[in-house]
Write a protein that holds these residues in place. Structure first.
Motif, mmCIF file in Angstrom:
data_model
loop_
_atom_site.group_PDB
_atom_site.id
_atom_site.type_symbol
_atom_site.label_atom_id
_atom_site.label_comp_id
_atom_site.label_asym_id
_atom_site.label_seq_id
_atom_site.Cartn_x
_atom_site.Cartn_y
_atom_site.Cartn_z
ATOM 1 N N GLU A 95 14.386 21.525 8.390
ATOM 2 C CA GLU A 95 13.930 21.912 7.044
ATOM 3 C C GLU A 95 15.100 21.954 6.074
ATOM 4 N N GLU A 96 16.186 22.588 6.513
ATOM 5 C CA GLU A 96 17.369 22.685 5.649
ATOM 6 C C GLU A 96 17.923 21.303 5.329
ATOM 7 N N THR A 97 17.935 20.423 6.322
ATOM 8 C CA THR A 97 18.433 19.066 6.096
ATOM 9 C C THR A 97 17.542 18.319 5.121
ATOM 10 N N LEU A 98 16.226 18.464 5.271
ATOM 11 C CA LEU A 98 15.310 17.792 4.347
ATOM 12 C C LEU A 98 15.452 18.342 2.927
ATOM 13 N N VAL A 99 15.618 19.649 2.803
ATOM 14 C CA VAL A 99 15.814 20.248 1.481
ATOM 15 C C VAL A 99 17.109 19.738 0.866
ATOM 16 N N LYS A 100 18.182 19.661 1.660
ATOM 17 C CA LYS A 100 19.462 19.150 1.143
ATOM 18 C C LYS A 100 19.331 17.696 0.712
ATOM 19 N N LYS A 103 17.350 17.570 -2.499
ATOM 20 C CA LYS A 103 18.204 18.039 -3.599
ATOM 21 C C LYS A 103 19.227 16.971 -3.966
ATOM 22 N N LYS A 104 19.784 16.304 -2.955
ATOM 23 C CA LYS A 104 20.784 15.259 -3.201
ATOM 24 C C LYS A 104 20.142 14.070 -3.932
ATOM 25 N N LYS A 105 18.923 13.701 -3.557
ATOM 26 C CA LYS A 105 18.221 12.608 -4.239
ATOM 27 C C LYS A 105 17.931 12.976 -5.693
ATOM 28 N N ASP A 107 19.562 15.144 -7.514
ATOM 29 C CA ASP A 107 20.837 15.150 -8.246
ATOM 30 C C ASP A 107 21.294 13.723 -8.552
ATOM 31 N N THR A 108 21.085 12.818 -7.614
ATOM 32 C CA THR A 108 21.479 11.443 -7.830
ATOM 33 C C THR A 108 20.664 10.801 -8.957
ATOM 34 N N ILE A 109 19.361 11.065 -8.945
ATOM 35 C CA ILE A 109 18.491 10.515 -9.999
ATOM 36 C C ILE A 109 18.862 11.103 -11.354
ATOM 37 N N ILE A 110 19.079 12.411 -11.389
ATOM 38 C CA ILE A 110 19.468 13.066 -12.654
ATOM 39 C C ILE A 110 20.809 12.518 -13.135
ATOM 40 N N GLU A 111 21.730 12.331 -12.220
ATOM 41 C CA GLU A 111 23.051 11.813 -12.585
ATOM 42 C C GLU A 111 22.957 10.385 -13.107
ATOM 43 N N MET A 112 22.053 9.597 -12.513
ATOM 44 C CA MET A 112 21.900 8.201 -12.970
ATOM 45 C C MET A 112 21.372 8.171 -14.418
ATOM 46 N N PHE A 113 20.421 9.039 -14.719
ATOM 47 C CA PHE A 113 19.869 9.051 -16.071
ATOM 48 C C PHE A 113 20.839 9.655 -17.086
ATOM 49 N N GLU A 114 21.689 10.566 -16.650
ATOM 50 C CA GLU A 114 22.683 11.140 -17.568
ATOM 51 C C GLU A 114 23.723 10.106 -17.957
ATOM 52 N N ASN A 115 24.073 9.285 -16.992
ATOM 53 C CA ASN A 115 25.094 8.265 -17.264
ATOM 54 C C ASN A 115 24.503 7.035 -17.946
#
Length: 116
Positions: A95-100, A103-105, A107-115
């Motif tokens: 569960e913790e791994t799936l949540v991480k 969250k990482k996906k 963050d990656t999507i948010i970071e792609m749209f910010e840049n």
């Protein structure tokens, strides 16, 4: 004990019961039948001890089998309990791994749209 079992002791034991002694000593157990009567007397003397030994041996065997099965059941119960704990721990880690990962996906999507 076996040294005490002879014809004289057999006659003495039969004579202790006067109501049956005349029949046994004079009619049934004479001549060739005397050895058979003595052997029968010996078996009747040993039979209670033999039954007691067999019952005792059976009790020991049954106790051993019951103890062995109880021990096996106890060990199996402990193994199952440990496997449940391990399964719960593994489920929590997954569960913790799936949540991480989620969250990482994000963050990656948010970071792609910010840049962008």
């Amino acid at each position: 004990m076996w040294g005490l079992e002879n014809t004289e002791n057999w006659r003495r034991a039969i004579s202790a019961r006067p109501e049956d002694a005349a029949i046994w000593l004079n009619q049934v157990c004479t001549g060739e039948m005397e050895a058979t009567c003595v052997r029968d007397f010996e078996l009747k003397q040993v039979y209670p001890y033999l039954v007691l030994c067999i019952v005792g041996l059976a009790a020991v065997i049954v106790g051993f089998i019951a103890d062995h099965s109880n021990r096996s059941a106890f060990v199996n119960k402990k193994v199952i309990a440990e496997q449940k704990v391990k399964l719960i721990l593994n489920h929590k880690l997954r569960e913790e791994t799936l949540v991480k990962e989620h969250k990482k996906k994000e963050d990656t999507i948010i970071e792609m749209f910010e840049n962008f």
